[in-house]
Design a protein around this motif. Structure first.
Motif, PDB file in Angstrom:
ATOM      1  N   PRO A 182      41.172  35.660  42.751  1.00 33.15           N
ATOM      2  CA  PRO A 182      41.048  35.143  41.373  1.00 33.15           C
ATOM      3  C   PRO A 182      40.144  35.973  40.462  1.00 33.15           C
ATOM      4  N   ASP A 183      39.145  36.668  41.011  1.00 32.95           N
ATOM      5  CA  ASP A 183      38.170  37.339  40.146  1.00 32.95           C
ATOM      6  C   ASP A 183      38.163  38.854  40.268  1.00 32.95           C
ATOM      7  N   THR A 184      39.189  39.406  40.844  1.00 33.90           N
ATOM      8  CA  THR A 184      39.194  40.848  41.071  1.00 33.90           C
ATOM      9  C   THR A 184      40.056  41.538  40.025  1.00 33.90           C
ATOM     10  N   ASP A 206      48.610  38.786  32.794  1.00 35.12           N
ATOM     11  CA  ASP A 206      47.294  38.374  33.292  1.00 35.12           C
ATOM     12  C   ASP A 206      46.206  38.749  32.296  1.00 35.12           C
ATOM     13  N   GLN A 207      45.235  37.834  32.134  1.00 31.73           N
ATOM     14  CA  GLN A 207      44.178  38.055  31.147  1.00 31.73           C
ATOM     15  C   GLN A 207      43.146  39.083  31.601  1.00 31.73           C
ATOM     16  N   ASN A 208      43.015  39.243  32.904  1.00 34.43           N
ATOM     17  CA  ASN A 208      42.021  40.185  33.427  1.00 34.43           C
ATOM     18  C   ASN A 208      42.670  41.405  34.058  1.00 34.43           C
ATOM     19  N   CYS A 209      43.762  41.843  33.469  1.00 44.86           N
ATOM     20  CA  CYS A 209      44.507  42.975  34.027  1.00 44.86           C
ATOM     21  C   CYS A 209      44.570  44.079  32.987  1.00 44.86           C
TER      22      CYS A 209
HETATM   23  C1  LIG Z   1      37.880  37.687  34.108  1.00 47.21           C
HETATM   24  O1  LIG Z   1      37.081  37.904  35.273  1.00 47.21           O
HETATM   25  C2  LIG Z   1      35.727  37.573  35.117  1.00 47.21           C
HETATM   26  C3  LIG Z   1      35.010  37.870  36.419  1.00 47.21           C
HETATM   27  O2  LIG Z   1      35.487  38.990  37.026  1.00 47.21           O
HETATM   28  C4  LIG Z   1      35.583  36.113  34.771  1.00 47.21           C
HETATM   29  O3  LIG Z   1      34.224  35.800  34.526  1.00 47.21           O
HETATM   30  C5  LIG Z   1      36.408  35.780  33.539  1.00 47.21           C
HETATM   31  O4  LIG Z   1      36.394  34.395  33.321  1.00 47.21           O
HETATM   32  C6  LIG Z   1      37.841  36.222  33.739  1.00 47.21           C
HETATM   33  N1  LIG Z   1      38.593  36.003  32.526  1.00 47.21           N
HETATM   34  C7  LIG Z   1      39.743  35.344  32.499  1.00 47.21           C
HETATM   35  C8  LIG Z   1      40.381  35.185  31.172  1.00 47.21           C
HETATM   36  O5  LIG Z   1      40.268  34.910  33.507  1.00 47.21           O
END
Ligand SMILES: *[C@@H]1O[C@H](CO)[C@@H](O)[C@H](O)[C@H]1NC(C)=O
Ligand SMILES: *[C@@H]1O[C@H](CO)[C@@H](O)[C@H](O)[C@H]1NC(C)=O
Ligand SMILES: *[C@@H]1O[C@H](CO)[C@@H](O)[C@H](O)[C@H]1NC(C)=O
Ligand SMILES: *[C@@H]1O[C@H](CO)[C@@H](O)[C@H](O)[C@H]1NC(C)=O
Length: 431
Positions: A182-184, A206-209
């Motif tokens: 989830p956090d990578t 994906d928001q964190n991609c």
């Molecule tokens: C993106 O990842 C960071 C940690 O790696 C997290 O704190 C943040 O909430 C994430 N953002 C989203 C939109 O998921």
């Protein structure tokens, strides 16, 4: 390896209420008594009684198979299924897997994966409910259930610090990677941005991609990876997982990944010899010195005969005509090394093909083909030919287990996409 694992698996899940499993062991008992009697008669020299007995046993067994089909008529309903089971008779249900050989790539030091069948079963139990929440329900031309599970399982096991995917399509694999970690951070390379698909239907962005997609697309081989990794705060390339679903020559990708210092790779489409749109690891390692590897183009061989039969039953099975090109070239696809969705084709000699496998072996630490999740009598899949595939995680006949894992809740079509997804670990040749 898988046999040892399946013993452990049985111990964990037990077989209570798994009628088919019990049926199976009864059959085995019946057969072993028959074998003993036959042996005795052979020793004492009664030829006719042996033949008579063989016929009786065959008739009893056919009736047994038929009655079992009638009992299971609700779960095994299609005509195809019935005729397939009847056709293969004795071998059709259990020992069919791998009957034409399952080529594999040898690793440098004979190392193998750390996870066991028990881990895979536990993973399945956990993954089914996750899969049910997928945003893209009908991922036609994309990954089905087997490979989605494989990617999720491997990713969760390796816990990378950075995930890179080459080829994202509508973003289903991006979503799978996100569920596993989830956090990578994820880096996604794709000629067409998954957001484009959102205009027409379900897709996942994906928001964190970080996307190198659309007009920002860069081919995996042209990325300055040390620069990109630095930007993401990752300095250990052995903690990066690369997922290739880009239909490129896998030998080319392997060399590019090695050059960038990556070691954990997953290839989605690991096509069997004679099939697919790019040269795959499975094809590369299909060599005469590997069991199930190397082929003869002789039309009257056992292999040719078996393949001819199997082609009638499994959509992706290939017969000797599909396998062999001019001058009896069978390696790759009819002697060709395909690349880039079959847009590029290069003829290679058998010697080159052989050298390719030696190169792959020289950098290989681990080679592991994901087994299919369940046998075809459970999933009703009709595409891949079990004869070229290793034993499934949930074996045919174990409907109780199939149901307990939640797999019976999924639509049948999600089991149709298996193409021997493979995980490899590589490192530079020490020489
Ligand atoms: C993106 O990842 C960071 C940690 O790696 C997290 O704190 C943040 O909430 C994430 N953002 C989203 C939109 O998921
Ligand atoms: C990659 O980027 C680094 C800077 O981070 C640079 O020093 C290096 O020369 C680049 N490599 C190539 C092949 O361009
Ligand atoms: C790089 O990795 C080493 C350990 O391998 C670690 O000690 C160091 O802090 C890392 N540097 C950065 C910038 O993350
Ligand atoms: C692949 O390309 C070759 C040569 O261009 C062609 O003959 C063949 O039909 C193609 N196969 C597929 C499945 O696209």
């Amino acid at each position: 390896m898988l046999n040892a694992l399946s013993m452990r698996r049985t111990a964990q899940f037990g077989d209570e209420g798994d009628e088919h499993q019990e049926d199976g062991s009864k059959t085995r008992k019946q057969l072993s008594i028959a074998t003993r009697v036959t042996n005795y008669l052979t020793r004492t020299g009664y030829l006719w009684p042996i033949l008579f007995l063989a016929i009786v046993i065959f008739v009893i067994y056919s009736l047994f198979i038929r009655s079992r089909n009638l009992v299971c008529v609700s779960s095994i309903s299609s005509f195809d299924r019935l005729s397939r089971t009847r056709f293969f008779g004795l071998d059709g249900l259990e020992s069919d897997f791998g009957s034409l050989g399952v080529p594999w790539c040898r690793s440098k030091h004979g190392k193998t994966i750390e996870w066991t069948s028990k881990d895979l079963l536990q993973g399945l139990e956990e993954f089914v409910p996750i899969y049910e929440t997928r945003p893209i329900k009908n991922n036609m031309y994309g990954m089905g259930f087997d490979h989605s599970f494989g990617l999720w399982f491997i990713t969760r096991w390796l816990k990378p610090e950075l995930m890179i995917e080459s080829g994202a399509f509508k973003g289903h694999s991006t979503w799978i990677l996100r569920q596993a970690m989830p956090d990578t951070p994820i880096i996604s390379l794709s000629p067409r941005h998954p957001a484009k698909y959102l205009l027409k239907g379900p897709a996942y962005v994906d928001q964190n991609c970080t996307y190198f997609a659309g007009k920002d697309f860069v081919d995996f081989g042209n990325v300055n990876w040390s620069k990109v990794m630095k930007k993401h705060g990752v300095n250990d390339s052995s903690r990066v997982l690369i997922f290739f679903d880009d239909h490129q020559n896998e030998l080319k990708r392997l060399k590019q990944a090695l050059k960038a210092g990556f070691s954990h790779l997953v290839f989605e489409d690991n096509y069997d010899t004679g099939t697919g749109d790019h040269y795959s690891l499975r094809q590369i390692c299909d060599q005469f010195y590997i069991q199930g590897g190397g082929h003869s183009c002789f039309k009257d061989s056992d292999e040719a005969r078996q393949r001819r039969k199997r082609k009638q039953f499994w959509e992706k099975a290939v017969d000797i005509n599909d396998l062999c090109g001019p001058h009896e070239a069978w390696w790759g696809v009819k002697g060709y090394m395909r690349d880039d969705f079959n847009h590029t084709n290069k003829q290679i000699s058998h010697t080159q093909h052989f050298q390719n496998s030696r190169f792959v072996e020289s950098i290989l630490d681990v080679y592991w083909e994901l087994p299919p999740v369940a046998g075809p009598s459970l999933t009703q899949q009709t595409r891949y030919d079990p004869a070229r595939v290793s034993n499934p995680i949930v074996e045919d006949g174990r409907f109780g287990l199939f149901q307990r894992l939640g797999l019976s809740r999924l639509e049948e079509t999600v089991f149709n996409g298996y193409t021997q997804m493979v995980y490899v670990k590589i490192s530079l040749n020490e020489m």
